[in-house]
Write a protein that holds these residues in place. Structure first.
Motif, mmCIF file in Angstrom:
data_model
loop_
_atom_site.group_PDB
_atom_site.id
_atom_site.type_symbol
_atom_site.label_atom_id
_atom_site.label_comp_id
_atom_site.label_asym_id
_atom_site.label_seq_id
_atom_site.Cartn_x
_atom_site.Cartn_y
_atom_site.Cartn_z
ATOM 1 N N LEU A 198 35.962 49.063 50.491
ATOM 2 C CA LEU A 198 36.023 49.439 49.087
ATOM 3 C C LEU A 198 35.769 48.238 48.181
ATOM 4 C CD1 LEU A 198 36.587 51.844 47.235
ATOM 5 C CD2 LEU A 198 39.013 51.227 47.282
ATOM 6 N N THR A 199 36.299 47.065 48.560
ATOM 7 C CA THR A 199 36.096 45.863 47.752
ATOM 8 C C THR A 199 34.626 45.463 47.731
ATOM 9 O OG1 THR A 199 38.322 45.097 48.292
ATOM 10 C CG2 THR A 199 36.761 43.449 47.506
ATOM 11 N N VAL A 200 33.984 45.500 48.878
ATOM 12 C CA VAL A 200 32.559 45.153 48.930
ATOM 13 C C VAL A 200 31.751 46.114 48.081
ATOM 14 C CG1 VAL A 200 30.556 45.006 50.460
ATOM 15 C CG2 VAL A 200 32.747 44.023 51.173
ATOM 16 N N GLY A 201 32.063 47.414 48.167
ATOM 17 C CA GLY A 201 31.303 48.377 47.391
ATOM 18 C C GLY A 201 31.490 48.201 45.889
ATOM 19 N N LEU A 202 32.739 48.027 45.431
ATOM 20 C CA LEU A 202 32.991 47.874 43.995
ATOM 21 C C LEU A 202 32.430 46.558 43.464
ATOM 22 C CD1 LEU A 202 36.660 49.227 43.796
ATOM 23 C CD2 LEU A 202 34.562 50.394 43.062
ATOM 24 N N ALA A 203 32.631 45.458 44.235
ATOM 25 C CA ALA A 203 32.154 44.150 43.775
ATOM 26 C C ALA A 203 30.631 44.106 43.737
ATOM 27 C CB ALA A 203 32.705 43.052 44.685
ATOM 28 N N ALA A 204 29.985 44.665 44.766
ATOM 29 C CA ALA A 204 28.518 44.659 44.779
ATOM 30 C C ALA A 204 27.939 45.603 43.726
ATOM 31 C CB ALA A 204 28.011 45.052 46.167
ATOM 32 N N GLY A 205 28.645 46.699 43.434
ATOM 33 C CA GLY A 205 28.119 47.649 42.474
ATOM 34 C C GLY A 205 28.339 47.250 41.032
ATOM 35 N N TYR A 206 29.469 46.589 40.734
ATOM 36 C CA TYR A 206 29.794 46.280 39.345
ATOM 37 C C TYR A 206 29.764 44.782 39.043
ATOM 38 C CZ TYR A 206 31.396 51.118 39.113
ATOM 39 O OH TYR A 206 31.457 52.480 39.144
ATOM 40 N N GLY A 207 30.162 43.922 39.988
ATOM 41 C CA GLY A 207 30.195 42.482 39.738
ATOM 42 C C GLY A 207 31.203 42.126 38.660
ATOM 43 N N GLY A 208 31.069 40.960 38.086
ATOM 44 C CA GLY A 208 31.945 40.536 36.994
ATOM 45 C C GLY A 208 33.401 40.484 37.430
ATOM 46 N N THR A 209 34.257 41.107 36.605
ATOM 47 C CA THR A 209 35.703 41.075 36.897
ATOM 48 C C THR A 209 36.067 41.847 38.160
ATOM 49 O OG1 THR A 209 36.010 42.988 35.451
ATOM 50 C CG2 THR A 209 36.296 40.802 34.470
ATOM 51 N N TRP A 210 35.162 42.719 38.615
ATOM 52 C CA TRP A 210 35.444 43.465 39.848
ATOM 53 C C TRP A 210 35.425 42.557 41.080
ATOM 54 C CZ3 TRP A 210 36.579 48.741 39.792
ATOM 55 C CH2 TRP A 210 36.425 49.365 38.546
ATOM 56 N N LEU A 211 34.830 41.381 40.939
ATOM 57 C CA LEU A 211 34.841 40.433 42.063
ATOM 58 C C LEU A 211 36.239 39.885 42.355
ATOM 59 C CD1 LEU A 211 31.601 38.428 41.175
ATOM 60 C CD2 LEU A 211 31.882 40.080 43.032
ATOM 61 N N PHE A 216 38.352 40.527 45.638
ATOM 62 C CA PHE A 216 38.292 39.742 46.872
ATOM 63 C C PHE A 216 39.531 38.854 47.053
ATOM 64 C CE2 PHE A 216 33.671 40.697 47.091
ATOM 65 C CZ PHE A 216 33.619 41.048 48.423
ATOM 66 N N PRO A 217 39.983 38.094 46.035
ATOM 67 C CA PRO A 217 41.252 37.365 46.210
ATOM 68 C C PRO A 217 42.437 38.283 46.471
ATOM 69 C CG PRO A 217 40.011 36.429 44.386
ATOM 70 C CD PRO A 217 39.287 37.676 44.797
ATOM 71 N N LEU A 218 42.435 39.472 45.834
ATOM 72 C CA LEU A 218 43.506 40.427 46.126
ATOM 73 C C LEU A 218 43.457 40.871 47.588
ATOM 74 C CD1 LEU A 218 43.671 42.741 42.979
ATOM 75 C CD2 LEU A 218 45.503 41.327 43.913
ATOM 76 N N LEU A 219 42.259 41.115 48.087
ATOM 77 C CA LEU A 219 42.115 41.459 49.496
ATOM 78 C C LEU A 219 42.571 40.302 50.383
ATOM 79 C CD1 LEU A 219 41.116 43.383 51.711
ATOM 80 C CD2 LEU A 219 38.813 42.420 51.397
ATOM 81 N N GLY A 220 42.288 39.052 49.941
ATOM 82 C CA GLY A 220 42.770 37.895 50.696
ATOM 83 C C GLY A 220 44.293 37.840 50.754
ATOM 84 N N LEU A 221 44.966 38.200 49.662
ATOM 85 C CA LEU A 221 46.432 38.259 49.684
ATOM 86 C C LEU A 221 46.931 39.254 50.729
ATOM 87 C CD1 LEU A 221 47.228 38.206 45.864
ATOM 88 C CD2 LEU A 221 47.957 36.503 47.514
ATOM 89 N N ALA A 222 46.304 40.426 50.764
ATOM 90 C CA ALA A 222 46.727 41.436 51.738
ATOM 91 C C ALA A 222 46.464 40.977 53.164
ATOM 92 C CB ALA A 222 46.004 42.755 51.451
ATOM 93 N N VAL A 223 45.294 40.353 53.391
ATOM 94 C CA VAL A 223 44.987 39.867 54.736
ATOM 95 C C VAL A 223 45.964 38.761 55.155
ATOM 96 C CG1 VAL A 223 43.245 38.651 56.108
ATOM 97 C CG2 VAL A 223 42.567 40.528 54.610
ATOM 98 N N LEU A 261 43.573 47.825 55.849
ATOM 99 C CA LEU A 261 42.860 46.594 55.485
ATOM 100 C C LEU A 261 41.354 46.779 55.565
ATOM 101 C CD1 LEU A 261 44.901 43.675 57.110
ATOM 102 C CD2 LEU A 261 44.637 44.198 54.689
ATOM 103 N N VAL A 262 40.895 47.455 56.617
ATOM 104 C CA VAL A 262 39.453 47.696 56.748
ATOM 105 C C VAL A 262 38.954 48.570 55.596
ATOM 106 C CG1 VAL A 262 37.685 48.780 58.190
ATOM 107 C CG2 VAL A 262 39.476 47.385 59.246
ATOM 108 N N ALA A 263 39.725 49.574 55.231
ATOM 109 C CA ALA A 263 39.326 50.435 54.111
ATOM 110 C C ALA A 263 39.309 49.646 52.802
ATOM 111 C CB ALA A 263 40.292 51.621 54.007
ATOM 112 N N MET A 264 40.290 48.760 52.615
ATOM 113 C CA MET A 264 40.293 47.917 51.422
ATOM 114 C C MET A 264 39.074 47.006 51.392
ATOM 115 S SD MET A 264 44.293 46.791 51.076
ATOM 116 C CE MET A 264 43.899 45.635 49.770
#
Length: 417
Positions: free
Chosen positions: A118-131, A134-141, A112-115
């Protein structure tokens, strides 16, 4: 002749195989038709959820995958590798979340920590649909974290999603934060409810098994008390008839008539016990025991005093009298038996004493153990043991009137009838 038999039997082989194949196909078709119908009728309970229930949500990252294919993502190698690693971690966490031991393992929280990183890095780097990661990470959490840690973790993850999305998309980041919080809490609530339903179903099945076991034990005790006493009476009276036949045929015929009467009465009692409507009578049991002991050559003395007993105490004491008298005939080798019933306004005491062998004259077998359990459940007690001089004594105490749930149930039954 053998060659001819082989030739004549050979054409039927394909026909038999074809018939067997048709029969098997018909059975499979019938099973496929009955299986959904049984599930619809509630006969087949639905299986527990597993990791496959969370996999369809990976479609939320389809937009990021589409951008990779269209070449609209900078550094596609980094983005493709990040997408592959995130999906792999998500699948691993989804399947570990439904195993309690694996769900609470350190490896799951590390995933979970690795996810999250990785989510923060991809979302901050690309934005848009990569955001949408975060809901996918919320499902896992929500699938992994339960209890009192769920709320703080859900709020912290939503705030982080809102902050990263706000930097990339402005006020539209509120939607990402709300979606992350919703996916976390709803997933946790649904999976917790599913586990509670599964635990309740298991508890209900366990209660049903215990009820069946208790009913089987009750019926075995009743059947033992009924058949043990009745067969003892038949054996004693048969021996008496055999002894009397050479010198007094009329007395022997009387004993035989008694055997027939006891057999007919036993059939009636067994039918009533099977249907669950048998209510014993203490006076009737005392009369039967007196006849049994007289036929066995045991002098019996019955003394009774006190107020009338309720139906349930009278039935329980009748079982005690029956079992104790049966043991006297079978084991005690006694010449005298005294039965004393002393009743008071609150409790009634039954004492059965014989002058037999004393220790070991009536071993506490299944009959006495079962009676002790039944009297204890009714608020009474049963003790047995040798007397100081010689013989054996059985003592039973019960409330004079019915009290507690048993009395309430009997009163309700009587009122309904």
């Amino acid at each position: 002749m053998p060659a001819q038999r082989e030739v004549t039997c050979r054409p039927y082989g394909p026909l038999a195989a074809r018939g067997a194949w048709r029969a098997a196909w018909s059975r499979r078709s019938a099973d496929r038709e009955e299986r959904p119908r049984a599930a619809w009728d509630g006969e087949v309970p639905p299986g527990p959820p597993n990791g496959f229930a969370l996999l369809p949500w990976l479609l939320m990252g389809l937009g990021a995958f589409s951008h990779l294919l269209q070449g609209r993502t900078p550094n596609p190698v980094v983005g493709g590798l990040g997408l592959f690693v995130f999906n792999s971690l998500y699948v691993a966490v989804a399947f570990r979340a439904f195993d309690k031991r694996k769900r609470t393992a350190p490896a799951t929280y590390a995933a979970l920590v690795a996810m999250g990183a990785l989510t923060v890095g991809l979302a901050a780097g690309y934005g848009g649909t990569w955001l949408m990661f975060f809901p996918l990470l919320g499902l896992a959490v929500g699938a992994v974290v339960r209890g009192r840690f769920l709320g703080p973790n859900g709020l912290a993850l939503s705030a982080l999603a809102g902050a990263v999305a706000g930097l990339r998309e402005g006020w539209d980041g509120v939607n990402i934060a709300y979606g992350t919080f919703l996916s976390t809490m709803v997933t946790a609530a649904i999976l917790s409810l599913s586990e509670a339903v599964r635990d309740l179903r298991a508890a209900r099945e366990e209660l049903a098994r215990r009820a069946v076991d208790e009913e089987r034990l009750r019926f075995s005790r009743d059947l033992h008390d009924l058949l043990g006493h009745t067969l003892s009476v038949i054996v004693v009276k048969s021996e008496a008839a055999r002894r009397l036949a050479p010198r007094d045929m009329a007395a022997a015929l009387t004993q035989i008539d008694d055997i027939e009467s006891v057999g007919r009465q036993a059939l009636t009692e067994i039918r009533e016990a099977v249907t669950g409507y048998r209510e014993g009578s203490l006076a009737t049991e005392l009369d039967r025991v007196r006849d049994l002991l007289d036929a066995a050559g045991v002098e019996v003395s019955v003394r009774r005093s006190g107020p009338p007993l309720g139906p349930r105490p009278a039935a329980l004491l009748g079982w005690v009298v029956r079992e104790a008298a049966t043991n006297v005939v079978r084991h005690a080798r006694a010449s005298r038996c005294e039965i004393e019933i002393t009743g008071g306004p609150e409790r009634t005491r039954l004492v059965i004493t014989d002058d037999g062998r004393g220790v070991g004259s009536t071993p506490p077998g299944s009959g006495l153990r079962g009676l002790a359990e039944r009297l204890s459940a009714a608020g009474g007690s049963l003790t047995c043991g040798p007397t100081p001089h010689a013989g054996f004594r059985v003592t039973a105490e019960l409330p004079t009137t019915e009290t507690g749930p048993a009395a309430a149930g009997a009163a309700a039954k009587e009122h309904s009838t």
